[in-house]
Design a protein around this motif. Structure first.
Motif, mmCIF file in Angstrom:
data_model
loop_
_atom_site.group_PDB
_atom_site.id
_atom_site.type_symbol
_atom_site.label_atom_id
_atom_site.label_comp_id
_atom_site.label_asym_id
_atom_site.label_seq_id
_atom_site.Cartn_x
_atom_site.Cartn_y
_atom_site.Cartn_z
ATOM 1 N N LEU A 65 35.449 49.997 57.592
ATOM 2 C CA LEU A 65 35.196 48.681 56.999
ATOM 3 C C LEU A 65 33.703 48.365 56.951
ATOM 4 C CD1 LEU A 65 38.089 46.553 58.533
ATOM 5 C CD2 LEU A 65 37.924 47.476 56.213
ATOM 6 N N THR A 66 32.975 48.757 57.974
ATOM 7 C CA THR A 66 31.538 48.490 58.004
ATOM 8 C C THR A 66 30.815 49.306 56.931
ATOM 9 O OG1 THR A 66 31.678 48.014 60.379
ATOM 10 C CG2 THR A 66 29.485 48.474 59.481
ATOM 11 N N VAL A 86 33.203 48.628 40.485
ATOM 12 C CA VAL A 86 33.998 47.423 40.762
ATOM 13 C C VAL A 86 35.487 47.730 40.606
ATOM 14 C CG1 VAL A 86 34.506 45.054 40.035
ATOM 15 C CG2 VAL A 86 32.137 45.843 40.166
ATOM 16 N N GLY A 87 35.840 48.514 39.608
ATOM 17 C CA GLY A 87 37.240 48.917 39.452
ATOM 18 C C GLY A 87 37.738 49.665 40.677
ATOM 19 N N PHE A 88 36.890 50.527 41.226
ATOM 20 C CA PHE A 88 37.251 51.281 42.420
ATOM 21 C C PHE A 88 37.373 50.343 43.631
ATOM 22 C CE2 PHE A 88 36.205 54.390 45.880
ATOM 23 C CZ PHE A 88 37.345 55.155 45.741
ATOM 24 N N ILE A 89 36.485 49.371 43.738
ATOM 25 C CA ILE A 89 36.549 48.377 44.825
ATOM 26 C C ILE A 89 37.852 47.600 44.731
ATOM 27 C CG2 ILE A 89 35.530 46.205 45.657
ATOM 28 C CD1 ILE A 89 32.759 47.472 44.884
ATOM 29 N N ILE A 90 38.201 47.157 43.540
ATOM 30 C CA ILE A 90 39.449 46.414 43.348
ATOM 31 C C ILE A 90 40.645 47.278 43.733
ATOM 32 C CG2 ILE A 90 40.956 45.348 41.614
ATOM 33 C CD1 ILE A 90 38.298 44.502 40.153
ATOM 34 N N LEU A 92 40.717 49.811 45.831
ATOM 35 C CA LEU A 92 40.751 49.948 47.291
ATOM 36 C C LEU A 92 41.251 48.676 47.960
ATOM 37 C CD1 LEU A 92 37.479 51.946 48.049
ATOM 38 C CD2 LEU A 92 39.833 52.751 48.222
ATOM 39 N N ASN A 93 40.865 47.521 47.442
ATOM 40 C CA ASN A 93 41.345 46.259 48.016
ATOM 41 C C ASN A 93 42.858 46.119 47.863
ATOM 42 O OD1 ASN A 93 38.923 45.355 49.082
ATOM 43 N ND2 ASN A 93 38.391 44.153 47.276
ATOM 44 N N VAL A 94 43.367 46.455 46.701
ATOM 45 C CA VAL A 94 44.815 46.393 46.483
ATOM 46 C C VAL A 94 45.527 47.383 47.405
ATOM 47 C CG1 VAL A 94 46.661 46.834 44.805
ATOM 48 C CG2 VAL A 94 44.652 45.503 44.126
ATOM 49 N N ALA A 95 44.993 48.598 47.500
ATOM 50 C CA ALA A 95 45.597 49.612 48.373
ATOM 51 C C ALA A 95 45.585 49.148 49.831
ATOM 52 C CB ALA A 95 44.861 50.937 48.232
ATOM 53 N N VAL A 126 42.493 40.130 51.459
ATOM 54 C CA VAL A 126 41.944 41.256 50.698
ATOM 55 C C VAL A 126 42.526 41.270 49.283
ATOM 56 C CG1 VAL A 126 41.850 43.779 50.567
ATOM 57 C CG2 VAL A 126 41.389 42.622 52.727
ATOM 58 N N ALA A 127 43.808 40.984 49.144
ATOM 59 C CA ALA A 127 44.423 40.914 47.809
ATOM 60 C C ALA A 127 43.790 39.795 46.987
ATOM 61 C CB ALA A 127 45.931 40.706 47.926
ATOM 62 N N ALA A 128 43.559 38.650 47.607
ATOM 63 C CA ALA A 128 42.915 37.532 46.911
ATOM 64 C C ALA A 128 41.494 37.913 46.489
ATOM 65 C CB ALA A 128 42.899 36.289 47.794
ATOM 66 N N MET A 129 40.802 38.620 47.367
ATOM 67 C CA MET A 129 39.449 39.067 47.044
ATOM 68 C C MET A 129 39.478 40.008 45.840
ATOM 69 S SD MET A 129 36.480 38.388 48.276
ATOM 70 C CE MET A 129 37.213 37.615 49.677
#
Length: 140
Positions: A65-66, A86-90, A92-95, A126-129
């Motif tokens: 996480l850090t 950003v697509g990859f960040i999204i 990862l957040n969903v996962a 995380v999903a909201a983010m």
């Protein structure tokens, strides 16, 4: 009269407005994820009994996480934010959100009730983010 040098550029104020929500969502992700990761690293021995999540899980999660938060910070500070990043960040957040809920459902960590609540809460945040980042990305 417009010079040929700036004919195809968007004024800085318009560019800032089009990606301001995305930048906000990315920085919020950095702050929340970074605090969470550092918390797992610094407070692992305390959280072990409180959350019921073993230190052997908290340390690697804290490191991930850090490092992830630092990478998101780098992405958020780019003059032109990479849509692919950003697509990859999204993604990862969903996962992360799905994995958190699945972890509780199958009782993979045998966490305490408070620990399971924390894992689900974290997944929802995380999903909201990820959702906010998606909206910000669509506005770019």
């Amino acid at each position: 009269m417009m010079s040929s040098q700036n004919a195809g550029t968007v004024p800085a104020t318009a560019a800032a407005r089009s990606d301001s929500l995305l930048r906000f969502a990315l920085v919020a992700d950095v702050v929340l994820t970074g605090a969470n990761g550092i918390g797992y690293l610094v407070l692992a021995t305390v959280l072990d009994s409180f959350l019921g999540v073993p230190v052997s899980v908290q340390y690697p999660v804290g490191v991930f996480l850090t490092v992830y938060a630092l990478w998101v910070l780098v992405v958020s500070r780019q003059e032109n934010i990479s849509r692919g990043s950003v697509g990859f960040i999204i993604t990862l957040n969903v996962a992360w959100a799905v994995a958190g809920v699945a972890t509780v459902v199958v009782d993979a960590l045998t966490a305490t009730g408070i620990g399971n609540g924390w894992i689900v809460f974290q997944g929802l945040v995380v999903a909201a983010m990820g959702g906010l980042q998606y909206v910000g990305l669509r506005r770019m």
